[in-house]
Design an enzyme around this catalytic site. Structure first.
Site, mmCIF file in Angstrom:
data_model
loop_
_atom_site.group_PDB
_atom_site.id
_atom_site.type_symbol
_atom_site.label_atom_id
_atom_site.label_comp_id
_atom_site.label_asym_id
_atom_site.label_seq_id
_atom_site.Cartn_x
_atom_site.Cartn_y
_atom_site.Cartn_z
ATOM 1 N N CYS A 2 38.506 43.115 30.859
ATOM 2 C CA CYS A 2 39.145 43.819 29.752
ATOM 3 C C CYS A 2 38.125 44.237 28.712
ATOM 4 O O CYS A 2 37.115 43.583 28.503
ATOM 5 C CB CYS A 2 40.221 42.983 29.069
ATOM 6 N N ARG A 27 35.412 48.055 32.306
ATOM 7 C CA ARG A 27 35.783 46.639 32.294
ATOM 8 C C ARG A 27 37.199 46.405 32.809
ATOM 9 O O ARG A 27 37.648 45.259 32.902
ATOM 10 C CB ARG A 27 35.668 46.076 30.875
ATOM 11 N N TRP A 72 42.280 44.590 32.685
ATOM 12 C CA TRP A 72 42.158 44.228 34.089
ATOM 13 C C TRP A 72 43.064 43.011 34.246
ATOM 14 O O TRP A 72 42.805 41.954 33.673
ATOM 15 C CB TRP A 72 40.710 43.886 34.435
ATOM 16 N N ASN A 98 40.489 39.517 25.536
ATOM 17 C CA ASN A 98 39.715 39.509 26.777
ATOM 18 C C ASN A 98 39.430 38.052 27.110
ATOM 19 O O ASN A 98 39.007 37.294 26.232
ATOM 20 C CB ASN A 98 38.400 40.288 26.557
ATOM 21 N N GLY A 99 39.674 37.645 28.344
ATOM 22 C CA GLY A 99 39.394 36.257 28.729
ATOM 23 C C GLY A 99 40.634 35.617 29.328
ATOM 24 O O GLY A 99 41.603 36.300 29.655
ATOM 25 N N GLU A 477 26.742 43.351 52.730
ATOM 26 C CA GLU A 477 26.825 44.318 51.634
ATOM 27 C C GLU A 477 27.562 45.589 52.088
ATOM 28 O O GLU A 477 28.420 46.120 51.375
ATOM 29 C CB GLU A 477 25.404 44.634 51.132
ATOM 30 N N LYS A 481 31.091 47.170 50.630
ATOM 31 C CA LYS A 481 31.292 48.558 50.190
ATOM 32 C C LYS A 481 32.556 49.117 50.811
ATOM 33 O O LYS A 481 33.372 49.724 50.149
ATOM 34 C CB LYS A 481 30.123 49.474 50.604
ATOM 35 N N GLU A 484 35.906 47.442 49.549
ATOM 36 C CA GLU A 484 36.331 47.642 48.166
ATOM 37 C C GLU A 484 36.796 49.062 47.874
ATOM 38 O O GLU A 484 37.641 49.258 47.008
ATOM 39 C CB GLU A 484 35.271 47.177 47.155
ATOM 40 N N HIS A 500 30.979 32.051 68.060
ATOM 41 C CA HIS A 500 31.488 30.757 67.588
ATOM 42 C C HIS A 500 32.896 30.894 66.991
ATOM 43 O O HIS A 500 33.350 29.996 66.280
ATOM 44 C CB HIS A 500 30.512 30.152 66.572
ATOM 45 N N LYS A 599 34.310 47.323 36.770
ATOM 46 C CA LYS A 599 32.854 47.392 36.921
ATOM 47 C C LYS A 599 32.170 46.121 36.429
ATOM 48 O O LYS A 599 31.101 45.766 36.899
ATOM 49 C CB LYS A 599 32.329 48.614 36.150
HETATM 50 C C1 F6R Z 1 30.429 45.611 44.519
HETATM 51 C C2 F6R Z 1 30.210 45.243 43.134
HETATM 52 C C3 F6R Z 1 30.421 43.845 42.721
HETATM 53 C C4 F6R Z 1 29.324 43.418 41.737
HETATM 54 C C5 F6R Z 1 29.614 42.017 41.185
HETATM 55 C C6 F6R Z 1 28.498 41.520 40.288
HETATM 56 O O1 F6R Z 1 30.205 46.961 44.730
HETATM 57 O O2 F6R Z 1 29.896 46.071 42.327
HETATM 58 O O3 F6R Z 1 30.479 42.985 43.805
HETATM 59 O O4 F6R Z 1 28.101 43.439 42.393
HETATM 60 O O5 F6R Z 1 30.802 42.051 40.461
HETATM 61 O O6 F6R Z 1 28.277 42.375 39.233
HETATM 62 P P1 F6R Z 1 26.924 42.369 38.429
HETATM 63 O O7 F6R Z 1 25.854 42.803 39.339
HETATM 64 O O8 F6R Z 1 27.166 43.325 37.298
HETATM 65 O O9 F6R Z 1 26.724 40.962 37.951
#
Ligand code: F6R
Length: 604
Positions: A2, A27, A72, A98-99, A477, A481, A484, A500, A599
């Site tokens: 948030c 956020r 959020w 927020n929190g 990774e 991608k 998500e 396994h 983000k």
């Molecule tokens: C995936 C993604 C998240 C962030 C994670 C950590 O695409 O963006 O998995 O990598 O939330 O975020 P940071 O790097 O900002 O600590």
């Protein structure tokens, strides 16, 4: 998560607040809202949707001041009722939060037993009702009496209809920046100081249950005992430029395409022996006996690859832990442990909490981060910036490869200062490293081929992404991608683990995306591909040119420029990013703002 923004001053509070919230939507974007005071009453505008929706519908009447929120969702679904600001039952106080309030349930039951009605499912409404129950004419005093009753981490901002000249704010563990200008014409609050646009401001940060009384151009801070405190302020000027997609359909696509340049920036000034000062002395770096990397999500994947760099190049025991797990472990650490906290945003709550735990054990902490002025950079002993530029798309792309670039160069540097790097290896390795931007460009130039593959694979609902050694975190990774932004079930798996258990899932409608660029385990991955093929699983392989045997097994192969194992994650990661992007596009998903995500993850 948030975002909180607030404004009191000569400009239009509503418009200023909307502009601030636009910067904070990263956020959370489940819902949004603003509250202000007009003619002695609280006015609120809320939408169970993105800020753009609120902007279309909002009635732009002049307010005395304004507080706003982008949500959020944690407690309660995405509904109008659960959107912030929340009002107390007398409609006198509006609050944004927020929190997470961990004891909200018992507090809520207690308030309900006193006849106080609740309109939302949120923990936040409990705070405003509690503050209201303590209010006797002084808002700061009511907040002071409420904070000790709350368990958890939070930042709050609130207004009262009888005080059109003040915003009150408080914070525990969640970031909250407060700013005022020199000529006392405006004051602002924000979850992130980078949302303060344009002007030169004096900025301070609330912490440890401090309470702020914010008026036009004047801020008063009180500590836990309600004593006034003098806070150090920092000068802050934001040379903000509105992010642009520069002709690309999405920020993600633009950010993927920037990587030849962003990696170059991550390299600048960091080739040993000229590695820039990092705030931790060479003597200390030499004396470290263990490296512990912390991160979440994509940053954790970069961290797992980084731990291999440190072991392979520096020959020092190294490991990476997911920060949300690390913070509740009791690892054996000490002053000879170098902790590296990896985070694009520098605001990830779990990463910050884990590094604080490590700090208590006397470790030196190095932050690797993309955002200047973030909480991470304020709390670490030293910092290295990724210099990747703002990453707007929720899905992290360029930050990942910049993290890999920095970790590579840091490993080379540590290897050099610890006398482990032979000149021949240094020359060979640096030569290979310098080829990486052009390798990435080669993959980008073949984006149309990956798009065709994405069209073929877009209808599948389940995938395994597999790899070995450097390719295992790379596969994880790439799977992250895809899941998500496409909402497809994609899981990263060490290729050797398939038999396994996971192999039981393979059938003609369950494809495997195989990352084959780790040369040392080449033969092993070929056997793993055979095992998948024997069970009818479709195979899409990302393989280095020259590994022709892959083509005999896989249904489709995308060829990558060959390099040494350590550097194979770069081109493979770009291929994985493009695959996810094009599958999401094919499935018509909201690529830059995928559902349920944000983000910056500022809650535990
Ligand atoms: C995936 C993604 C998240 C962030 C994670 C950590 O695409 O963006 O998995 O990598 O939330 O975020 P940071 O790097 O900002 O600590």
């Amino acid at each position: 998560m948030c975002g909180i923004f607030g404004y009191i001053g000569d400009k239009d509070p509503l418009k200023t607040c909307l502009a601030g919230l636009e910067q904070l939507e990263y956020r959370g974007y489940d819902s949004t809202g603003i509250a202000g005071i007009a003619e002695g009453a609280i006015s609120t505008y809320k939408e169970a949707g993105k800020l753009s929706l609120l902007k279309q519908k909002i009635n732009l009447s002049r307010l005395d001041l304004a507080i706003g929120h982008t949500r959020w969702a944690t407690h309660g679904k995405v509904t109008y009722e659960n959107a912030h600001p929340h009002l107390d039952s007398s409609q006198s106080i509006a609050l944004v939060h927020n929190g997470i309030i961990e004891n909200y349930d018992s507090l809520r039951e207690e308030l309900k037993s006193r006849g106080i009605p609740f309109l939302s499912e949120t923990d936040s409404e409990v705070i405003v009702q509690l503050i209201s129950s303590h209010y006797q004419g002084n808002l700061v005093d009511a907040v002071y009496k409420t904070l000790p009753l709350l368990k958890g981490a939070f930042a709050i901002a609130l207004i009262h209809k009888d005080h059109p000249d003040q915003i009150v704010a408080a914070a525990r563990e969640s970031p909250l920046a407060i700013a005022y200008n020199d000529d006392c014409t405006e004051s602002l609050i924000s979850s992130d100081q980078n949302a303060f646009l344009g002007t030169s401001l004096n900025v301070l940060f609330l912490m440890g249950d401090e309470i702020a009384l914010i008026q036009k151009g004047a801020i008063h801070i009180f500590d836990q005992a309600l004593q006034p405190v003098e806070k150090k302020t920092e000068r802050f000027k934001n040379d903000y430029k509105a992010p642009s997609k520069e002709g690309f359909a999405h920020f993600m696509r633009k950010e993927i395409s920037e990587q030849p340049q962003t990696i170059q920036k991550a390299f600048d000034g960091r080739f040993t022996p000229d590695f820039e000062p990092i705030g931790i002395s060479l003597e200390e770096l030499k004396s470290m006996r263990h490296i512990w990397i912390l991160g979440c999500g994509t940053s954790a994947h970069a961290g797992h690859i980084g731990a291999m760099y440190f072991e392979d190049l520096v020959k020092i025991p190294s490991s990476c832990d997911i920060a949300s797990e690390a913070r509740y472990r009791d690892p054996i650490l000490g002053p000879d442990t170098l902790v590296i906290a990896l985070s694009q945003s520098g605001e990830t709550a779990d990463t910050l909490a884990a590094l604080r735990e490590a700090k208590k054990q006397g470790c030196r902490i190095l932050g690797i981060c993309n955002v200047q002025n973030s909480t991470l950079t304020r709390e670490t002993d030293g910092s290295i910036f990724l210099k990747a530029g703002p990453e707007v798309s929720v899905c992290s792309t360029k930050a990942f490869t910049s993290q890999l670039a920095v970790l590579n160069l840091l490993a080379l540097h540590l290897s050099h200062i610890r006398g482990r790097l032979s000149p021949a290896l240094a020359v060979h390795y640096v030569d290979k490293l310098k080829q990486i931007p052009s390798h990435i460009q080669q993959v980008l130039d073949q984006a149309a081929d990956i798009e065709r593959l994405a069209q073929k694979y877009a209808a599948y609902e389940d995938f395994f992404f597999m790899g070995r050694r450097y390719m295992f975190p790379t596969a994880q990774e790439a799977a992250l991608k895809l899941k998500e932004i496409s909402y497809v079930n994609a899981n990263g798996c060490p290729a050797g683990e398939l038999k396994h258990g996971p192999l039981a899932l393979i059938n003609p409608s369950f494809p495997v995306v195989a990352f084959c660029a780790n040369i040392r385990t080449q033969e092993k991955i070929l056997s793993n591909l055979m095992e998948v093929k024997a069970r009818g699983g479709p195979i899409l392989a990302f393989a280095p040119q020259g590994l022709n045997a892959v083509a005999d097994v896989a249904d489709d192969v995308f060829w990558l420029p060959p390099t040494i194992d350590e550097l194979s994650p770069f081109a493979s990661a770009i291929a994985g990013q493009l695959l996810a992007y094009f599958i999401a596009k094919e499935r018509g998903c909201d690529i830059d703002q995928p559902r349920n995500l944000a983000k910056s993850v500022t809650v535990e």
